[in-house]
Design a protein around this motif. Structure first.
Motif, short mmCIF file in Angstrom:
data_model
loop_
_atom_site.label_atom_id
_atom_site.label_comp_id
_atom_site.label_asym_id
_atom_site.label_seq_id
_atom_site.Cartn_x
_atom_site.Cartn_y
_atom_site.Cartn_z
N TRP A 25 0.84 -1.19 0.00
CA TRP A 25 0.00 0.00 0.00
C TRP A 25 0.88 1.25 0.00
CZ3 TRP A 25 -3.88 2.49 -1.46
CH2 TRP A 25 -4.23 3.71 -0.91
N HIS A 26 1.97 1.22 0.75
CA HIS A 26 2.87 2.36 0.83
C HIS A 26 3.47 2.69 -0.55
CE1 HIS A 26 5.64 5.24 2.53
NE2 HIS A 26 6.66 4.60 1.96
N LEU A 31 3.42 5.96 -5.66
CA LEU A 31 3.24 6.00 -7.12
C LEU A 31 2.07 6.91 -7.50
CD1 LEU A 31 3.83 2.26 -8.06
CD2 LEU A 31 5.28 4.20 -8.68
N LEU A 32 1.00 6.88 -6.73
CA LEU A 32 -0.17 7.72 -7.02
C LEU A 32 0.13 9.19 -6.77
CD1 LEU A 32 -3.03 5.50 -5.55
CD2 LEU A 32 -2.62 6.04 -7.96
N GLU A 33 0.92 9.48 -5.74
CA GLU A 33 1.24 10.86 -5.41
C GLU A 33 2.29 11.45 -6.36
OE1 GLU A 33 2.44 10.55 -1.34
OE2 GLU A 33 0.37 10.45 -0.61
N ASN A 34 3.14 10.61 -6.93
CA ASN A 34 4.23 11.06 -7.80
C ASN A 34 4.16 10.32 -9.14
OD1 ASN A 34 5.47 12.64 -5.68
ND2 ASN A 34 6.00 10.68 -4.77
N PRO A 35 3.19 10.69 -9.97
CA PRO A 35 3.07 9.97 -11.25
C PRO A 35 4.33 10.14 -12.10
CG PRO A 35 1.63 11.88 -11.22
CD PRO A 35 2.24 11.77 -9.86
N ARG A 36 4.69 9.07 -12.78
CA ARG A 36 5.87 9.09 -13.65
C ARG A 36 5.50 9.58 -15.03
NH1 ARG A 36 9.02 3.45 -12.41
NH2 ARG A 36 9.14 3.74 -10.16
#
Length: 164
Positions: A25-26, A31-36
């Protein structure tokens, strides 16, 4: 569906829309907060210089991701061969024409096995057996080059029937 990118000679380049998943989950939250940024793939193959493609040249259907090491031979949208399959079959036919060890009738019979070796049909095992017999006739030197061409696009069932 993840779309694969190959060069026109069949070298795997990468995934066009690769899905990146967090293992916890972490990680997922990060990944959701910092999209590539979407990964940029080269326009040309770094192994041979051929143009890269992610769609069928005939119907523009995306080339679906396969298992690692498996290169699709035919399009799932229209059933036509991908460029690397067409090139391999053409090369195998040209190579067969130059074999001095076979007569014209034998060359035609050998060429007749090629399509059945690139698709899983009820004729695949028969084609594999016939191909192996012809490889014995033409010998290891001439046969190894032709075998290498065909194995590059042959199905797993065909490789088994050829004893590979």
């Amino acid at each position: 569906m993840e779309a694969a990118v190959y060069c026109r000679n069949g070298h795997y380049v990468g995934l066009l829309n690769e899905v990146i998943r967090g293992r916890s989950w972490h990680e997922t939250k990060i990944l959701l907060e910092n999209p590539r940024e979407p990964k940029q793939l080269p326009r040309f193959c770094t192994k041979c210089g051929a143009e890269n493609t992610s769609t069928c040249q005939h119907c523009q259907t995306s080339i679906a991701k396969q298992y690692p090491g498996v290169i699709p031979a035919y399009c799932g949208g229209c059933g036509k061969p991908f460029p690397w399959t067409e090139t391999a079959l053409s090369a195998a036919n040209e190579y067969t024409d130059e074999l001095d060890e076979l007569n014209t009738e034998e060359k035609l019979a050998l060429k007749g096995t090629f399509d059945d070796l690139t698709s899983d049909t009820p004729r695949t095992a028969l084609a594999g057996k016939r191909f192996s017999i012809f490889m014995g006739k033409i010998g290891p030197v001439a046969g190894s080059a032709l075998k290498q061409i065909i194995v590059s696009v042959a199905t797993e069932a065909a490789k088994k029937s050829m004893g590979l």
